[in-house]
Scaffold this motif. Sequence first.
Motif, PDB file in Angstrom:
ATOM      1  N   ASP A  90      31.040  37.864  48.752  1.00  6.27           N
ATOM      2  CA  ASP A  90      30.977  39.099  47.976  1.00  6.27           C
ATOM      3  C   ASP A  90      30.172  40.177  48.690  1.00  6.27           C
ATOM      4  O   ASP A  90      29.052  39.934  49.155  1.00  6.27           O
ATOM      5  N   THR A  98      32.827  39.780  43.011  1.00  6.31           N
ATOM      6  CA  THR A  98      33.932  39.292  42.189  1.00  6.31           C
ATOM      7  C   THR A  98      33.498  38.917  40.772  1.00  6.31           C
ATOM      8  O   THR A  98      34.267  39.072  39.826  1.00  6.31           O
ATOM      9  N   TRP A 149      41.531  38.761  41.197  1.00  7.35           N
ATOM     10  CA  TRP A 149      41.923  38.510  42.576  1.00  7.35           C
ATOM     11  C   TRP A 149      42.890  39.578  43.077  1.00  7.35           C
ATOM     12  O   TRP A 149      42.792  40.035  44.232  1.00  7.35           O
ATOM     13  N   THR A 152      41.040  42.533  44.333  1.00  9.06           N
ATOM     14  CA  THR A 152      39.996  42.298  45.331  1.00  9.06           C
ATOM     15  C   THR A 152      40.481  42.730  46.714  1.00  9.06           C
ATOM     16  O   THR A 152      41.586  42.381  47.128  1.00  9.06           O
ATOM     17  N   PHE A 182      38.010  32.189  44.134  1.00  7.68           N
ATOM     18  CA  PHE A 182      38.116  33.332  45.033  1.00  7.68           C
ATOM     19  C   PHE A 182      37.909  32.932  46.500  1.00  7.68           C
ATOM     20  O   PHE A 182      38.627  33.415  47.381  1.00  7.68           O
ATOM     21  N   ARG A 185      41.007  31.561  48.178  1.00  9.50           N
ATOM     22  CA  ARG A 185      42.022  32.580  48.459  1.00  9.50           C
ATOM     23  C   ARG A 185      41.601  33.479  49.613  1.00  9.50           C
ATOM     24  O   ARG A 185      42.428  33.868  50.453  1.00  9.50           O
TER      25      ARG A 185
END
Length: 297
Positions: A90, A98, A149, A152, A182, A185
């Motif tokens: 982050d 996130t 997501w 993001t 997260f 991904r």
Amino acid sequence: MSHVLTIVAPPGRLSAETILPIRTTLHALGADLGAVDWLSPGEAADLPFSLLNPDQATAAARTALGDAPVDAIAQPAEGRRKRLLIADMDSTIVTSETLDELAAYAGLKEKVAEITRRSMNGELDFAAALRERVAMLKGLSLGALEATWKQTELMPGAKALARTMSANGAHCALASGGFTYFTGRVMAACGFQSHHSNVLVDNGKVLAGRVEEPIFDREAKLATLTRLAAEKGLPMAATMAVGDGANDLAMIGAAGLGIAYHAKPVVAAAARARVDHNDLRALLFVQGYRAAEIVED
């Protein structure tokens, strides 16, 4: 030359005139200087030097640069290319926090973001702050995770950093106080090889308002760095860590090259190396990669 000072600016902003006051300042301190080696014309250059402590060289370069949007990092010339990267997620590999963005779907973004801000600046215990914020999300639909997501965004240079280091034999790992939903991904999107973070508990439909224990925190990040280095037979000198919050300070301090990236004040003040003005490609230039070697998006 035993050491090298890497100077990085936004594309087109670095020139011989920018570097001249740095040369003058280092020479006045007694440094023996080599010729400038351009890693990316107008963007990044190495200035080899000897007879000066790298911390002194970094501090002197920053003073010489004044308010110019230029980063300068000095280090030993030997072993610059790291074999292990541990990166916070982050506000480091992605542009947002996130958890804060997830909280927006519960109408709690501002409240949660204030706790995040204080935690990342070292004002609150990380584990307690994480439990408090996650508890506020109890009952939130799992659809909010996917929606978060989708909005993001990766930090500029994130893919280039992971893909270039991976292509040159390094292991790139995410170590985040955020969540596996997260980090998994982001790992796939950028080309990291592993991810390590917290697990949100749910019942298949909504969040339970808690995370699995133990919390993946500051000490867990440090432990991940040391464990991966040991597993791969690497000395700590061959490792790099990057992050922006207080939760990253232990791994930044322990890594062979620890970098505070657009960091919170407490982190910027403590880290020996900082990137304040440039994107994540700066971490490649600092390792001596030339523009032609970078695996772009």
